[in-house]
Design an enzyme around this catalytic site. Sequence first.
Site, PDB file in Angstrom:
ATOM      1  N   LEU A 204      -3.348 -12.138  -6.333  1.00 35.22           N
ATOM      2  CA  LEU A 204      -2.060 -12.369  -7.004  1.00 35.22           C
ATOM      3  C   LEU A 204      -2.053 -11.673  -8.365  1.00 35.22           C
ATOM      4  O   LEU A 204      -1.302 -12.048  -9.262  1.00 35.22           O
ATOM      5  CB  LEU A 204      -1.776 -13.874  -7.139  1.00 35.22           C
TER       6      LEU A 204
ATOM      7  N   ASP B 265       1.626  -3.738  -9.698  1.00 34.37           N
ATOM      8  CA  ASP B 265       1.278  -5.034 -10.281  1.00 34.37           C
ATOM      9  C   ASP B 265       1.677  -5.104 -11.752  1.00 34.37           C
ATOM     10  O   ASP B 265       2.293  -6.074 -12.205  1.00 34.37           O
ATOM     11  CB  ASP B 265      -0.230  -5.292 -10.144  1.00 34.37           C
TER      12      ASP B 265
ATOM     13  N   HIS C  25       0.820  -1.214   0.000  1.00 35.29           N
ATOM     14  CA  HIS C  25       0.000   0.000   0.000  1.00 35.29           C
ATOM     15  C   HIS C  25       0.855   1.264   0.000  1.00 35.29           C
ATOM     16  O   HIS C  25       0.469   2.270   0.594  1.00 35.29           O
ATOM     17  CB  HIS C  25      -0.978   0.013   1.195  1.00 35.29           C
TER      18      HIS C  25
HETATM   19  C1  GLA Z   1      -3.226  -3.911  -5.165  1.00 35.56           C
HETATM   20  C2  GLA Z   1      -2.944  -2.766  -6.145  1.00 35.56           C
HETATM   21  C3  GLA Z   1      -1.463  -2.363  -6.092  1.00 35.56           C
HETATM   22  C4  GLA Z   1      -1.010  -2.110  -4.661  1.00 35.56           C
HETATM   23  C5  GLA Z   1      -1.427  -3.239  -3.735  1.00 35.56           C
HETATM   24  C6  GLA Z   1      -1.149  -2.940  -2.284  1.00 35.56           C
HETATM   25  O1  GLA Z   1      -2.560  -5.055  -5.584  1.00 35.56           O
HETATM   26  O2  GLA Z   1      -3.289  -3.152  -7.457  1.00 35.56           O
HETATM   27  O3  GLA Z   1      -1.255  -1.250  -6.914  1.00 35.56           O
HETATM   28  O4  GLA Z   1      -1.491  -0.872  -4.206  1.00 35.56           O
HETATM   29  O5  GLA Z   1      -2.809  -3.550  -3.852  1.00 35.56           O
HETATM   30  O6  GLA Z   1       0.217  -2.828  -2.059  1.00 35.56           O
END
Ligand code: GLA
Length: 390
Positions: free
Chosen positions: A128, A176, A36
Amino acid sequence: MHDITHTIERFEHHFGPAHGAKVYFSPGRVNIIGEHIDYNGGLVFPAAISLGMYAVAKETDGDEVVVRSADFPEQEVRIALSKEILLDASTPWGNFPRGIVRYLKAAGYHPPGMHIYLESTLPKSSGLSSSACIECLMAAILEPSMLKNDASRTEMALLCQRVENEFIGVQCGIMDQMSIALGKKDHALLLNTSDITFRHVPLLPGEYLILIMNTKKPRNLVESKYNERLYECRKALEIIQKKKNIKYLVEAVEDDLHDIREPVIAQRARHVITEQLRVKAAVEALEKGNLLELGRLLDASHTSLKDDYEVSGLELDTLVSAARSAEGCIGARMTGAGFGGCAIALVKRDAAEKLIEHVGKVYQEKTGLSAEFYQCTTSDGVGILSEVQL
Ligand code: GLA
């Protein structure tokens, strides 16, 4: 190992001869630490994993992209290249290819007609990153020049994030898509989300492995809770910016928290500030081979996500504490957005089987749910595996 001949057979069943088609793989991702903070300009440390999505794709002379998925055998998604592309609630999974085609066109690319068959080994709704996985896969298939180098892969990740933010409507950060576009086998990606620079750091741990533990908790409200955290962080930043010239919340220090009156907002900001420090310390520990310290930092990250950021929950906490109580485990934490999804445990290879048995049992007793465990490896980013020569 996934049997790709099956995916090719399914392609042929729907679209005819696969000769000349290409086989693609797009990985999922697990975040080792740095949770986050990718929407707060922070450092994150994810890795692409060997669970992901396979595609068989063949260019056609037509002016349509036609996509089928093993997960939705009754459905076919047809995207007319010459028409305006809009969301379609009747096939929500098709909105990812729709969004990619639309944004590729808007960026000046010319996606060709294509037949695509998808088959996934990535558990759905597990945190994931199945969304970023299919986004990057579609971009790679429809504009293979994006696979060329780090710069074009970064462009791909940014385009996919725009699709997610603006077309799908989820306000995610860039972690991600970057992990999936730029993953490297046996490495994690140390990504600075304030300027999208990165380096690959060798992972792991010889006698240790990172085990993924899936709560299998049905996830709902994740998006609204996620957006709530995003706004809380913005609020914290605005308050601190009144006194201090910073661009991102991760640039603040704990002393700045005194200016924040609302305790909840201060808590959220404290997580962001301390998590950034933990990422730096974790990478240093890993590079020095100090895995005990890495494990300690994973534990501390979970505690912060649970108490300050409040994105954990009974299921994730149960998995994490059961794992920590097992022999051979030196650290555990939730990974991804939270509110269900997955946790990871840093565990001695030869103790993994016993840990799985122990955690599975405790988890079932406490939550009534059956956890799933994946001992997958790291993976390269999205790419072409082969050409079909039948
Ligand atoms: C999700 C979001 C990411 C990131 C995570 C938490 O996976 O897509 O961009 O913010 O939560 O770290």
